[in-house]
Write a protein that holds these residues in place. Sequence first.
Motif, PDB file in Angstrom:
ATOM      1  N   THR A  84     -14.876  16.818  -0.544  1.00 42.15           N
ATOM      2  CA  THR A  84     -15.931  17.733  -0.117  1.00 42.15           C
ATOM      3  C   THR A  84     -15.996  17.753   1.411  1.00 42.15           C
ATOM      4  O   THR A  84     -15.567  16.802   2.080  1.00 42.15           O
ATOM      5  N   GLY A  85     -16.551  18.822   1.942  1.00 45.60           N
ATOM      6  CA  GLY A  85     -16.737  18.924   3.384  1.00 45.60           C
ATOM      7  C   GLY A  85     -17.634  17.803   3.899  1.00 45.60           C
ATOM      8  O   GLY A  85     -17.385  17.241   4.975  1.00 45.60           O
ATOM      9  N   GLU A 120     -17.720  10.724  -6.021  1.00 44.85           N
ATOM     10  CA  GLU A 120     -18.777  11.570  -5.443  1.00 44.85           C
ATOM     11  C   GLU A 120     -18.299  12.268  -4.164  1.00 44.85           C
ATOM     12  O   GLU A 120     -18.922  13.227  -3.708  1.00 44.85           O
ATOM     13  N   ASP A 121     -17.200  11.794  -3.591  1.00 45.60           N
ATOM     14  CA  ASP A 121     -16.661  12.418  -2.375  1.00 45.60           C
ATOM     15  C   ASP A 121     -15.695  13.573  -2.690  1.00 45.60           C
ATOM     16  O   ASP A 121     -15.137  14.183  -1.779  1.00 45.60           O
TER      17      ASP A 121
END
Length: 470
Positions: free
Chosen positions: A409-410, A464-465
Amino acid sequence: MAGILSAIKLREAGYGDFTVYEKADRLGGTWRENTYPGLSCDVPSHLYCYSFALNPEWSHLLSPGAEIQAYFEGVARDYDVNSSVRFGDEVVRCEFGEGRWRIATAAGHHDVVDVVIAATGVLHHPKYPDIAGLDSFGGAMFHSARWDHSVPVEGARVGIIGTGSTAVQIVSAIVDQTDSLTLFQRTAQWIMPVLNPAYSSEELEAFRREPQLLEELHAHLSELFDMFSGAVVDAGSAGAKYIEDSCLANLEDNVADPVLREKLRPDYRAACKRLIVSADFYEAIGRPNAEVVTEAITGVEPRGVRTADGRLHELDILVLATGFQVDAFVRPTSVIGRGGVRLDDTWADRPEAYLSISVPRFPNFFMLNGPNGPVGNFSLIGVAELQIAYILQLVERIRAGDATEIAATGDALAAFEAARIEAAKKTVWATGCRSWYLDDRGIPAAWPWPFARFRAEMAEPKWEDYELRG
Ligand code: NAP
């Protein structure tokens, strides 16, 4: 190195349908391209090899480049990698759409794949110096990574621009064959004295007989390099001081001529630039036919190199040991991610990747030895082995049907970069020198924590990343 590794590990994990694209007609990467005299690796051979293919035959602590190239080709043969390689097939474009990557090669092939692993190396594209008149040189001129073996150095007046690991190795290897050797030094280098003994026939016999010895040696060297990694990422550490003291003693003890010693004395901290290891550079550069020129180069002319003091250094051969474009990575391949976003634009300022592996909006595109990974005198093989194990965990989610698209994710990338940049300030690389470790802002573009932390991060993705789609 990383492509061969990927093929072996993919097959081991049960993937049968993969292709290794190789633009050349041989495997070997940097070890195929670099053939300059004196080429060796400054990471001990028993560490600079795959952990699953330890090699009892290494001739030296730091074995020559040709031996390393033969090792990689031998492993590729042993693991039947070649059958998965498309030689002479350079990837020029990768475009993502509808959950898949479309690959185009210079030879005109078009393939559609689920996942792209970029194992394209770090020090690959030669960097040529911007010096007036360079092309007017009348003798032989080549970059160190494009050594022209048809040009004999015997009896020649040879000039070398650059004082990095490459130049230092070349100087030691050729000085005695040349008529004269002129080293154009823009920046003096710290040199760590590391002897390079050959293994005795008894030792080689023992390595062949007892594979356990190779494993112990690999583990021992791994520990030593972990310690080294801890030292360079903490400029105030005892390890950093030890490196400094060794380099200083090397200079003081092994350069007898006081004028030469001062020329060779760096004015920045040891290991700020990539640390050079050599047992014989000082001896070589102290030879009567060798000269270190510290005056700035003002131009190159047909007969040689002109320096700021007006002197023309007449030469037959000019070697450009001027390093590599270290921020290219997979480029110039054109990589186009989700929604048409171009990697060239995403990396317009500088290359970034979450944990050096994944770039947001470029799903299923993973890098080995990508941007900001560990580069500080580690074994890049050890780095790549940890990375491929991590990448295979990402790919496994696709195989398991949990997702068709996976990318960092960003937010994960932003948080990683913020922490990395903060930590980089404490490293010895940020203590004030010019080096290829620094990005355009002067921030070390490298993993700024001890290697143990890299190992821990690579053990398992923090899901989660990542954004999983599909
Ligand atoms: P490098 O470390 O980038 O060194 C390039 C040299 O060229 C520097 O001394 C630089 O001066 C000089 N230079 C560049 N442009 C110049 C110009 N216009 N005028 C004057 N001097 C100029 O390149 P490298 O020696 O090829 O090594 C690159 C990396 O490859 C190493 O750091 C290492 O990671 C790897 N390598 C490893 C080994 C090994 O034993 N494992 C051997 C060779 C290479 P400044 O210092 O002033 O910038």
